[in-house]
Design a protein around this motif. Structure first.
Motif, PDB file in Angstrom:
ATOM      1  N   PRO A   1       0.819  -1.221   0.000  1.00  0.00           N
ATOM      2  CA  PRO A   1       0.000   0.000   0.000  1.00  0.00           C
ATOM      3  C   PRO A   1       0.854   1.271   0.000  1.00  0.00           C
ATOM      4  CG  PRO A   1      -0.492  -1.399   1.917  1.00  0.00           C
ATOM      5  CD  PRO A   1       0.705  -1.971   1.251  1.00  0.00           C
ATOM      6  N   SER A   2       0.239   2.372  -0.388  1.00  0.00           N
ATOM      7  CA  SER A   2       0.934   3.661  -0.367  1.00  0.00           C
ATOM      8  C   SER A   2      -0.085   4.788  -0.448  1.00  0.00           C
ATOM      9  CB  SER A   2       1.880   3.764  -1.566  1.00  0.00           C
ATOM     10  OG  SER A   2       2.364   5.080  -1.710  1.00  0.00           O
ATOM     11  N   THR A   3       0.127   5.797   0.333  1.00  0.00           N
ATOM     12  CA  THR A   3      -0.672   7.029   0.203  1.00  0.00           C
ATOM     13  C   THR A   3       0.192   8.095  -0.472  1.00  0.00           C
ATOM     14  OG1 THR A   3      -1.953   6.522   2.163  1.00  0.00           O
ATOM     15  CG2 THR A   3      -1.908   8.839   1.482  1.00  0.00           C
ATOM     16  N   ARG A   4       1.298   8.449   0.189  1.00  0.00           N
ATOM     17  CA  ARG A   4       2.126   9.556  -0.263  1.00  0.00           C
ATOM     18  C   ARG A   4       2.866   9.284  -1.572  1.00  0.00           C
ATOM     19  NH1 ARG A   4       1.171   9.903   4.969  1.00  0.00           N
ATOM     20  NH2 ARG A   4       1.331   7.659   4.741  1.00  0.00           N
ATOM     21  N   THR A   5       3.577   8.174  -1.638  1.00  0.00           N
ATOM     22  CA  THR A   5       4.430   7.930  -2.804  1.00  0.00           C
ATOM     23  C   THR A   5       3.576   7.823  -4.062  1.00  0.00           C
ATOM     24  OG1 THR A   5       5.969   6.831  -1.326  1.00  0.00           O
ATOM     25  CG2 THR A   5       6.278   6.443  -3.686  1.00  0.00           C
ATOM     26  N   ARG A   6       2.497   7.057  -3.966  1.00  0.00           N
ATOM     27  CA  ARG A   6       1.628   6.886  -5.130  1.00  0.00           C
ATOM     28  C   ARG A   6       1.018   8.217  -5.562  1.00  0.00           C
ATOM     29  NH1 ARG A   6      -4.322   4.052  -5.635  1.00  0.00           N
ATOM     30  NH2 ARG A   6      -4.744   4.992  -7.659  1.00  0.00           N
ATOM     31  N   VAL A   7       0.374   8.904  -4.620  1.00  0.00           N
ATOM     32  CA  VAL A   7      -0.384  10.098  -5.018  1.00  0.00           C
ATOM     33  C   VAL A   7       0.557  11.237  -5.419  1.00  0.00           C
ATOM     34  CG1 VAL A   7      -2.183  11.729  -4.340  1.00  0.00           C
ATOM     35  CG2 VAL A   7      -2.310   9.349  -3.558  1.00  0.00           C
ATOM     36  N   SER A   8       1.708  11.335  -4.752  1.00  0.00           N
ATOM     37  CA  SER A   8       2.629  12.428  -5.120  1.00  0.00           C
ATOM     38  C   SER A   8       3.226  12.193  -6.503  1.00  0.00           C
ATOM     39  CB  SER A   8       3.728  12.600  -4.063  1.00  0.00           C
ATOM     40  OG  SER A   8       4.465  11.415  -3.906  1.00  0.00           O
ATOM     41  N   PHE A   9       3.509  10.948  -6.861  1.00  0.00           N
ATOM     42  CA  PHE A   9       3.999  10.666  -8.223  1.00  0.00           C
ATOM     43  C   PHE A   9       2.898  10.943  -9.253  1.00  0.00           C
ATOM     44  CE2 PHE A   9       7.857   8.243  -6.894  1.00  0.00           C
ATOM     45  CZ  PHE A   9       8.741   8.767  -7.826  1.00  0.00           C
ATOM     46  N   GLU A  10       1.675  10.505  -8.939  1.00  0.00           N
ATOM     47  CA  GLU A  10       0.579  10.712  -9.905  1.00  0.00           C
ATOM     48  C   GLU A  10       0.325  12.207 -10.092  1.00  0.00           C
ATOM     49  OE1 GLU A  10      -2.814   8.323 -10.162  1.00  0.00           O
ATOM     50  OE2 GLU A  10      -1.931   6.583  -9.199  1.00  0.00           O
TER      51      GLU A  10
ATOM     52  N   ARG B   1       7.077  -0.460  -6.196  1.00  0.00           N
ATOM     53  CA  ARG B   1       7.123  -0.627  -4.738  1.00  0.00           C
ATOM     54  C   ARG B   1       6.969  -2.116  -4.463  1.00  0.00           C
ATOM     55  NH1 ARG B   1       4.436   2.623   0.275  1.00  0.00           N
ATOM     56  NH2 ARG B   1       6.070   4.052  -0.435  1.00  0.00           N
ATOM     57  N   THR B   2       8.040  -2.725  -3.953  1.00  0.00           N
ATOM     58  CA  THR B   2       8.037  -4.180  -3.784  1.00  0.00           C
ATOM     59  C   THR B   2       8.542  -4.580  -2.394  1.00  0.00           C
ATOM     60  OG1 THR B   2      10.303  -4.395  -4.586  1.00  0.00           O
ATOM     61  CG2 THR B   2       8.564  -4.507  -6.246  1.00  0.00           C
ATOM     62  N   TYR B   3       8.399  -5.848  -2.097  1.00  0.00           N
ATOM     63  CA  TYR B   3       9.011  -6.388  -0.874  1.00  0.00           C
ATOM     64  C   TYR B   3      10.509  -6.529  -1.138  1.00  0.00           C
ATOM     65  CZ  TYR B   3       4.379  -6.978   0.984  1.00  0.00           C
ATOM     66  OH  TYR B   3       3.134  -6.708   1.452  1.00  0.00           O
ATOM     67  N   SER B   4      10.869  -7.484  -1.973  1.00  0.00           N
ATOM     68  CA  SER B   4      12.287  -7.764  -2.194  1.00  0.00           C
ATOM     69  C   SER B   4      12.934  -6.696  -3.091  1.00  0.00           C
ATOM     70  CB  SER B   4      12.400  -9.146  -2.851  1.00  0.00           C
ATOM     71  OG  SER B   4      13.689  -9.312  -3.366  1.00  0.00           O
TER      72      SER B   4
ATOM     73  N   PRO C   1      13.235   4.114 -17.698  1.00  0.00           N
ATOM     74  CA  PRO C   1      13.737   4.341 -16.337  1.00  0.00           C
ATOM     75  C   PRO C   1      12.864   3.671 -15.275  1.00  0.00           C
ATOM     76  CG  PRO C   1      13.720   6.398 -17.577  1.00  0.00           C
ATOM     77  CD  PRO C   1      13.002   5.384 -18.420  1.00  0.00           C
ATOM     78  N   VAL C   2      13.530   3.029 -14.328  1.00  0.00           N
ATOM     79  CA  VAL C   2      12.843   2.378 -13.208  1.00  0.00           C
ATOM     80  C   VAL C   2      13.183   3.155 -11.938  1.00  0.00           C
ATOM     81  CG1 VAL C   2      12.621   0.259 -11.849  1.00  0.00           C
ATOM     82  CG2 VAL C   2      12.980   0.127 -14.332  1.00  0.00           C
ATOM     83  N   ILE C   3      12.154   3.501 -11.191  1.00  0.00           N
ATOM     84  CA  ILE C   3      12.325   4.253  -9.945  1.00  0.00           C
ATOM     85  C   ILE C   3      11.885   3.362  -8.791  1.00  0.00           C
ATOM     86  CG2 ILE C   3      11.536   6.277  -8.625  1.00  0.00           C
ATOM     87  CD1 ILE C   3      10.913   7.591 -11.422  1.00  0.00           C
ATOM     88  N   ASN C   4      12.717   3.289  -7.771  1.00  0.00           N
ATOM     89  CA  ASN C   4      12.352   2.517  -6.582  1.00  0.00           C
ATOM     90  C   ASN C   4      11.449   3.365  -5.677  1.00  0.00           C
ATOM     91  OD1 ASN C   4      12.204   1.200  -4.156  1.00  0.00           O
ATOM     92  ND2 ASN C   4      14.425   0.951  -3.880  1.00  0.00           N
ATOM     93  N   GLY C   5      10.204   2.962  -5.577  1.00  0.00           N
ATOM     94  CA  GLY C   5       9.250   3.666  -4.699  1.00  0.00           C
ATOM     95  C   GLY C   5       9.130   3.010  -3.339  1.00  0.00           C
ATOM     96  N   LEU C   6      10.120   2.272  -2.938  1.00  0.00           N
ATOM     97  CA  LEU C   6      10.290   1.581  -1.649  1.00  0.00           C
ATOM     98  C   LEU C   6      10.406   0.072  -1.853  1.00  0.00           C
ATOM     99  CD1 LEU C   6       8.572   2.130   1.800  1.00  0.00           C
ATOM    100  CD2 LEU C   6       8.569  -0.158   0.800  1.00  0.00           C
ATOM    101  N   THR C   7      11.479  -0.455  -1.272  1.00  0.00           N
ATOM    102  CA  THR C   7      11.639  -1.910  -1.146  1.00  0.00           C
ATOM    103  C   THR C   7      11.987  -2.184   0.316  1.00  0.00           C
ATOM    104  OG1 THR C   7      14.028  -1.863  -1.548  1.00  0.00           O
ATOM    105  CG2 THR C   7      12.604  -2.090  -3.489  1.00  0.00           C
ATOM    106  N   ASP C   8      12.169  -3.458   0.648  1.00  0.00           N
ATOM    107  CA  ASP C   8      12.548  -3.772   2.030  1.00  0.00           C
ATOM    108  C   ASP C   8      13.920  -3.188   2.396  1.00  0.00           C
ATOM    109  OD1 ASP C   8      10.178  -5.052   2.406  1.00  0.00           O
ATOM    110  OD2 ASP C   8      10.972  -7.085   2.170  1.00  0.00           O
ATOM    111  N   LYS C   9      14.735  -2.873   1.379  1.00  0.00           N
ATOM    112  CA  LYS C   9      16.094  -2.364   1.660  1.00  0.00           C
ATOM    113  C   LYS C   9      16.240  -0.853   1.542  1.00  0.00           C
ATOM    114  CE  LYS C   9      19.365  -5.995   0.436  1.00  0.00           C
ATOM    115  NZ  LYS C   9      20.229  -6.435  -0.656  1.00  0.00           N
TER     116      LYS C   9
END
Ligand code: CP
Ligand code: NVA
Length: 303
Positions: free
Chosen positions: A49-58, A101-104, A118-126
């Motif tokens: 899930p995401s509130t900020r990252t998703r909506v701010s990118f959109e 935005r993924t787990y691994s 281009p691929v942007i990391n919107g959060l992973t476990d690391k």
């Protein structure tokens, strides 16, 4: 244009990171935004899930004249076993850039290996590199001289902490992490930061040592997405790693309080501090949108 990805802070040089932040501040100051992303389409492939990252990118895409498509992974053939490498190649032919935005973290790396956009990391476990860059923007905007700053991290040595650690290496500020034993950031990452970047990273188990005379105090949840099963144990271990008014008194009176949000009031931060005069968390959340605009321009228009 050379294909660039942004999977971790260290994918950028200091100059590149600084330029993106400066452009984000410039965009924020404009009365009318330029349509620099006109005709571009961004995909947002999210496993969490995401509130900020998703909506701010959109919102960043829409405001700069582009469009976006939200792709929750459960609705893609990925959820029925289609390989990441196949998904990456197919989506590359429909989109201009993609936020994952993924787990691994390996998933994002594998996607990037096969992607031609281009691929942007919107959060992973690391890592959560976009978060660290927009947070640094907020610190700079607050008038703090980053090169001379001491920034405290209270709590888990998690994804956000690790991206901050990489940012500290690039921007050369002192980064003091206070975490319980066993919850330190990745030892290899700390070693690389010190050896390759001469990063001023200090790890302690004492929150008071970290916060004393700090210019900014930063924290994040005790239980990150995907760690729900560890919640009870973590709440016991993290008890003293709370940003409260008593702890904050040890920081400089001008210190700002950061939290990437969502916050758990009464756990890693008190209501009083989160809503208090030193908290910049709402501006910090807003800045994600400005930073994402500049990042998208960098990856799609400028590099
Ligand atoms: N800070 C942050 O990444 O928030 P979201 O999980 O809501 O995107
Ligand atoms: N460390 C948190 C950050 C949320 C934005 C998590 O991974 O859940």
């Amino acid at each position: 244009m050379k294909l660039r990805h942004f999977l971790r802070v260290w994918d950028f040089s200091k100059d590149e990171a600084q330029n993106v932040i400066e452009r984000a501040l410039e965009l924020k100051s404009l009365q009318t935004l330029p349509k620099t992303l006109d005709g571009k389409i961004l995909g947002l492939l999210f496993e969490k899930p995401s509130t900020r990252t998703r909506v701010s990118f959109e919102s960043a895409m829409l405001r700069l004249g582009g469009q976006s498509i939200y792709l929750p992974s459960r609705e893609l053939q990925l959820s029925r076993g289609e390989p990441v490498k196949d998904t990456a190649r197919v989506l590359s032919s429909y989109l201009d850039a993609v936020v994952l935005r993924t787990y691994s973290h390996d998933t994002v790396e594998e996607f990037a290996r096969y992607s031609t956009i281009p691929v942007i990391n919107g959060l992973t476990d690391k890592h959560h590199p976009c978060q660290a860059l927009s947070d640094v923007m907020t610190v700079i905007e607050s008038g703090i001289d980053l090169g001379k700053a001491k920034i405290a991290w209270i709590g888990d040595g998690n994804n956000v902490c690790q991206s901050w650690l990489e940012a500290s290496a690039l921007f050369e500020f002192e980064f003091v992490i206070a975490c319980p034993e066993g919850y330190e950031p990745d030892a290899e990452l700390v070693k690389e930061a010190k050896e390759k970047y001469h990063a001023k990273v200090i790890i302690t188990h004492d929150p008071e040592e970290a916060v004393r005379d700090a210019d900014a105090v930063n924290t994040d949840v005790w239980v990150s997405m995907g760690q729900e099963k560890e919640a009870e144990d973590r709440k016991k271990v993290f008890g003293k790693y709370q940003v409260n008014q008593e702890l904050l008194k040890l920081a400089k009176p001008t210190a700002v309080v950061l939290h990437c949000l969502p916050a758990h009031r009464g756990e890693e931060i008190t209501e009083e501090v989160l809503e208090g005069s030193q908290s910049v968390v709402w501006r910090q959340a807003e800045n994600k949108m400005w930073l994402h605009m500049a990042l998208l321009e960098f990856l799609l228009v400028k590099s």
